[in-house]
Design an enzyme around this catalytic site. Structure first.
Site, PDB file in Angstrom:
ATOM      1  N   SER A 248       4.241   2.728  -6.864  1.00 54.98           N
ATOM      2  CA  SER A 248       3.792   3.657  -5.730  1.00 54.98           C
ATOM      3  C   SER A 248       4.943   3.880  -4.976  1.00 54.98           C
ATOM      4  O   SER A 248       6.117   3.365  -4.935  1.00 54.98           O
ATOM      5  CB  SER A 248       3.310   2.679  -4.547  1.00 54.98           C
ATOM      6  OG  SER A 248       3.088   2.946  -3.346  1.00 54.98           O
TER       7      SER A 248
ATOM      8  N   LYS B 236       3.674  -2.531  -5.344  1.00 58.41           N
ATOM      9  CA  LYS B 236       2.455  -2.001  -6.564  1.00 58.41           C
ATOM     10  C   LYS B 236       2.903  -1.788  -8.046  1.00 58.41           C
ATOM     11  O   LYS B 236       3.821  -1.312  -8.006  1.00 58.41           O
ATOM     12  CB  LYS B 236       1.904  -0.588  -5.736  1.00 58.41           C
ATOM     13  CG  LYS B 236       1.462  -0.983  -4.493  1.00 58.41           C
ATOM     14  CD  LYS B 236      -0.065  -1.359  -4.599  1.00 58.41           C
ATOM     15  CE  LYS B 236      -1.061  -0.088  -4.186  1.00 58.41           C
ATOM     16  NZ  LYS B 236      -2.153  -0.126  -4.508  1.00 58.41           N
TER      17      LYS B 236
END
Ligand code: ARG
Length: 471
Positions: A277, A283
């Site tokens: 991300s 992420k």
């Protein structure tokens, strides 16, 4: 503007009309098919004495030269040509003179494009078949390594009964196996040659249609010239097969996305197949699985588009049919790249066996087996179902699993329950005793795996006859 017609016109085509009508931008990918088809056609014309042997040779050499020059980058297909057929003929005539102008004897662009597209699709069917073959091998490897990896099987996305990872993956093996069979069926049905059908009504030249059919690797020549130039069924069938393949991958990707969440952690997608991300450093996203799921809609769209294009067309060729290409090419590119990436993602994915097994033990996946135990002690199934329902309720209340209940508490629910109950409802027993054909039990699974192996070893790869046509 280089076009193959114009004699009966008194002024040039409007520029916008020309651009709107042209298809070279997208049909140039059929160069090889066009060259091979024309070589076969000219060889037949020469054999039949319709053109001279020398012209036939000059055409063949000329076309091979054009193909080689485009591949090497020496010659560029620009949009000064209306379509790939016009390009080949114009450049050929530039290079070899009058012989080039004889190539189109006894042929129309209608049977020419019908032939090129059919051969292009045939090649793509072979590519998709090879990708499916590779995928099936990968799935089978996962199955073989996980015949004892217990996991929950789901219905309604609720834990239902325990299965094994081999069993779960075996379901996908079946789906992709049917997909391969579908491609083989399509290949067989479509492998008839439309060349020699002319614009729609055949020709007065003594063409040998079986000769060109055979030369281009077809089983036979088509039976009706009007159908030949207006048939796109094979393409619709292929788009349908690709849509089903995408649907199968998409369902699996949906599971992988779920299984890859922090909440499940059944699998971990390899770093090489994950993305990050731009804002959240922690992420690791399953973008590839999501994209495959997302692209499924686009492939369906191509199928719907072509079905809609074809639905109102009177016989025989109509220019609407030029619209069969862009969506179809996009669908083929999309499905094949998805198959390739999906296989790689599966092959590199880590399965967290312990977490799956723990999950299989929770959620009362053994409730059916508890009821079956009572049936074994002479209780009618419907009554057993109700007893176990109350058992589950009590467990939920106490925050425990069925096998964590004390024998005393169990006996209060049904006096027939004995010490052997615990063994009967263990996850191992639940799976191992499921031995009906197609079930996850070890013998049934061994049979299933043997069947998968047999399918892989006995299913011949589909071959594109054009692979070595120009060598
Ligand atoms: N570019 C055309 C197509 O893709 C080729 C056939 C043209 N035939 C015709 N009658 N205008 O369909």
């Amino acid at each position: 503007m280089a076009q193959l017609w114009g004699g009966r016109f008194t002024k040039p085509t409007d520029e916008k009309v020309y651009a709107f009508n042209a298809s070279v931008n997208f049909d140039k990918r059929m160069l090889k098919q066009d060259v091979c088809g024309s070589i076969a056609h000219s060889a037949m014309l020469a054999k039949q004495g319709i053109i001279s042997e020398e012209d036939g040779k000059a055409i063949e050499e000329g076309l091979k030269g054009i193909y080689a020059d485009v591949v090497s980058g020496k010659l560029v297909i620009t949009n000064q040509y209306e379509d790939i057929h016009s390009f080949c003929e114009a450049v050929l005539t530039e290079r070899i003179g009058d012989a080039g102008k004889r190539l189109h004897t006894g042929r129309s662009r209608n049977d020419q494009v019908a032939l090129d597209m059919r051969m292009y699709v045939r090649g793509e069917v072979c590519i998709a078949d090879a990708l499916l073959d590779k995928l099936l091998v990968t799935i089978l490897d996962i199955m073989k390594a996980n015949t004892k990896t217990f996991m929950p099987g789901f219905t309604h996305l609720q834990k239902a009964q325990p299965v094994t990872l081999a069993h779960h993956m075996g379901a996908y093996f079946e789906m992709f196996k049917r997909d391969r069979k579908r491609l083989h069926d399509i290949y067989t049905r479509m492998n008839e040659c439309p060349l020699g059908s002319g614009a729609l009504a055949g020709t007065t030249y003594p063409l040998d249609r079986e000769f060109t059919a055979k030369k281009l690797g077809f089983d036979k020549a088509t039976d009706n010239s009007m159908d030949s130039v207006s048939d796109r069924d094979y393409l619709i069938e292929f788009l349908d097969a690709l849509s089903i393949i995408m649907m199968h991958m998409s369902r699996s990707c949906e599971e992988i996305i779920t299984w890859n969440t922090n909440e499940y952690r059944f699998v971990e997608i390899d770093d090489a197949y994950s993305t990050g991300s731009s804002i959240m450093p922690q992420k690791k996203n399953p973008d590839i699985a999501e994209l495959i799921r997302g692209k499924t809609g686009r492939v369906y769209g191509s199928l719907m588009g072509l079905l809609t294009t074809m639905k109102g067309l009177p016989l025989a060729y109509n220019k609407d049919m030029q619209e069969d290409k862009e969506g179809a090419f996009d669908a083929m590119d999309t499905a094949c790249s998805c198959l390739d990436l999906y296989e790689g993602m599966l092959r590199s994915m880590k399965f967290n066996n312990e977490i799956m097994e723990k999950s299989a033990a929770g959620g009362f996946t053994n409730a059916t087996d508890a009821a079956d135990y009572l049936v074994g002690k002479g209780i009618p199934f419907r009554d057993a179902h109700s007893v176990v329902g109350r058992m589950v309720l009590e467990c939920i209340d106490k925050g425990i699993t069925i096998d964590e209940m004390s024998l005393d508490d169990l006996k209060k629910l049904s006096s027939v329950i004995g010490e052997d109950f615990y063994e009967a409802v263990s996850i191992e027993t639940c799976v191992l005793k499921r031995s009906t054909k197609g079930a996850p039990g070890p013998d049934a699974m061994a049979d299933e795996i043997a069947g998968c192996e047999k399918f892989i070893s006995e299913t011949k790869a589909l071959a594109d006859p054009l692979d070595d046509f120009l060598n």
